[in-house]
Design an enzyme around this catalytic site. Sequence first.
Site, short mmCIF file in Angstrom:
data_model
loop_
_atom_site.label_atom_id
_atom_site.label_comp_id
_atom_site.label_asym_id
_atom_site.label_seq_id
_atom_site.Cartn_x
_atom_site.Cartn_y
_atom_site.Cartn_z
N HIS A 220 0.81 -1.22 0.00
CA HIS A 220 0.00 0.00 0.00
C HIS A 220 0.84 1.28 0.00
CE1 HIS A 220 -4.36 -1.25 0.54
NE2 HIS A 220 -3.68 -2.32 0.19
N SER A 224 -0.62 -1.04 -6.14
CA SER A 224 -0.52 -2.24 -6.97
C SER A 224 0.21 -1.94 -8.27
CB SER A 224 -1.91 -2.78 -7.28
OG SER A 224 -2.52 -3.26 -6.12
N LYS A 248 -14.86 -7.62 -7.77
CA LYS A 248 -14.12 -8.48 -8.69
C LYS A 248 -13.41 -9.59 -7.90
CE LYS A 248 -11.08 -8.20 -12.67
NZ LYS A 248 -10.57 -7.34 -13.74
N ASP A 249 -12.78 -9.21 -6.78
CA ASP A 249 -12.10 -10.20 -5.94
C ASP A 249 -13.09 -11.22 -5.36
OD1 ASP A 249 -9.76 -8.94 -6.44
OD2 ASP A 249 -9.37 -8.25 -4.40
N GLU A 292 4.29 -33.94 -0.76
CA GLU A 292 3.06 -33.41 -1.30
C GLU A 292 3.36 -32.73 -2.64
OE1 GLU A 292 0.26 -34.57 0.22
OE2 GLU A 292 -0.43 -32.79 1.26
#
Lengths: 427, 266
Positions: A220, A224, A248-249, A292
Amino acid sequence: MAHASSYRPNTAIGKWFDVRLPVMRMMHDQFNDFPTPRNLNYLWTFGGILTFFLVVQLATGIVLAMHYIPHESMAFDSVEKIMRDVNWGWLLRYMHANGGSMFFLAVYIHIARGMYYGSYKAPREILWVIGVFIFLAMMATAFMGYSLVWGQMSFWAVTVITNLFSSLDSIVDGLGTAVVQWIWGGFSVGGPTLTRLFSLHYLLPFIITGLVILHIWALHVPGSNNPTGIDIKSKSDAIPFHPYYTFKDAYALCLFVILFMGLVFYAPNFLAHPDNYIQANPLQTPPHIVPEWYFLPFYAILRAIPDKLFGVIAFAGSIGLLAFLPWLDTSKVKSTRYRPIYKWFFALFIINTLVLGYLGAKPAEGMYLLFARIGTAFYFAHLLVVMPVVGWFEKPSAMPGSITDDVLGKGSGGGRPSAATASPGRR
Amino acid sequence: MRNIASPKRKLLLAVAAAVLYAASVAGTPAKAAGEQTIETQKWSFSGPFGMFDRGQLQRGFKVYKEVCAACHGLRLLRFRNLGEPGGPEFSSAAVKALAAEAEVQDGPDDEGEMFTRPGRPSDAFVSPFANKNAARAANNGAYPPDLSVMAKARARGPDYIYSLMAGYKETPDDLELAEGMSYNTAFPGHQIAMAAPLDDDAVEYTDGTAPTLENYSKDISAFLMWAAEPKLEERHKLGFRFMIYLIILAGLLYLVKRRVWAGLKH
């Protein structure tokens, strides 16, 4: 991103708080009114998805820990007891196990997105380095969590991975053995090892949470990155985080959760190894010890090196080197979109990593081993040679003048926001 | 549209590829020595809507009780599980009677002595041997494993158990079996310490099902799958409701997202 605060407390209590602890102001400025590039694609939704999975893992894990017994003769049965006798225990345990896999799937997409769009480049180096630390802490947490099931694969994975430290014997005689016995709390993997793995498995997620807060803080400050890699230059380049990216997220998260819960409900053991439903037996080694799926590429690198110490160094280096990407990449432009040569190397790097993952699941012999060695060489060559050299001589292709130009096409100005761009949040 | 449609499609492709990749990696179990012949069967419990067949579970339990239980334990099961929803669903009277057949060790009593009493529904299944060594001593050195989670502890569990039961074939001429071993096409290495446990007419069926090796093999596999995943039906039922909810929610979120972004050129 530094921007003038638009928070106006309306209530008396809001005003009272605002001059004492302005949490609401911070939330408003950082997650509501925060200026965000208008051109983020769906690859930018994975940060939110990862935060969601951190919460899922914490919530399910805390309840599981109330019922789990970290004891070498009771751990395995206590997991099954959770599945059979604890209310919703089967759901919690399958969510936690598959949640780990989803966490890694999301983080790999998140990392690949950062690499493709050059999100590690100035001024986001610290953001990126914190991310690598989060990734490392995630790997440690997942490894320890997997050991707690105390099945055959759990036990032998712990044996193999803790034994890596014995490679220190080749530097100082006896040092490695001493370190390994210190980690085990005895002369073999056993009860004391299990209890300390449990303790650390509970501790590390909170360290991850702290790192995630720093990661978001570091995000921040510059704000972005975006698919063009061009900074926000004018008001029309940015839109407020809420409601545009919150929705959107949320939509992307919901799709990802469908995949997650589909696994939980319909194929909960699909990503797991059947041998881990056999209780740990120190006297019987499984024919193939396989980690894994999310560790496979790095496991292939570890086994590709014939020397034990150098294998461990390569294993650690394959992850540790990622922290140096901001300085290894010499390109002037951030986004691989405008890098005609690097684009192909990047695709090869992704394919190579996937191939390494495939080879990690195979026995380290014959052609598998040969290809793993080629893949390992290529992995390091990409980070240490391709990134510095290609960035140095490559001529970037034509770039738009601004984010707005990229979205609306050239000649749209980009100076003044259109009416629609104004925040719908302020009605 | 350029900036929305194509990256979105690319992204979907990327996610799909990642999922397929994870699947391919996870779905390749290490091959053990000796090619195993595993026959795929149709199971009532497979697929997202799969449920157990009550009759099959009850028959499978009978096979376990009369044959397998002589050597193999089911320590994670309790008698009450036999009457719970999603399982064989025996009546509570039947569960009590089945439990009472077991001799359960309890105590110490007021005199400090351990004693045995008839089992209660809350008791766990009693394993046939006191410990591993006793089990080995009684079985020519081989340990008959507990079967509680066997259907999850082998790749393609129920198919494997079926194939193992039906896999006792004529020993090939060129194969020399070790002392006390049997030939089995499903077992890794083809030599198994367990002698063929089932044959036609080994267990009496009272519901009209043909008493064949084939049916026994299927029924015991289904029963052991339930023993390993007693919450499978609950999982499938809840999953269906959950998925409907999530799909509707995703649709609504998509519409809201479109609505929010409608005023913005993108």
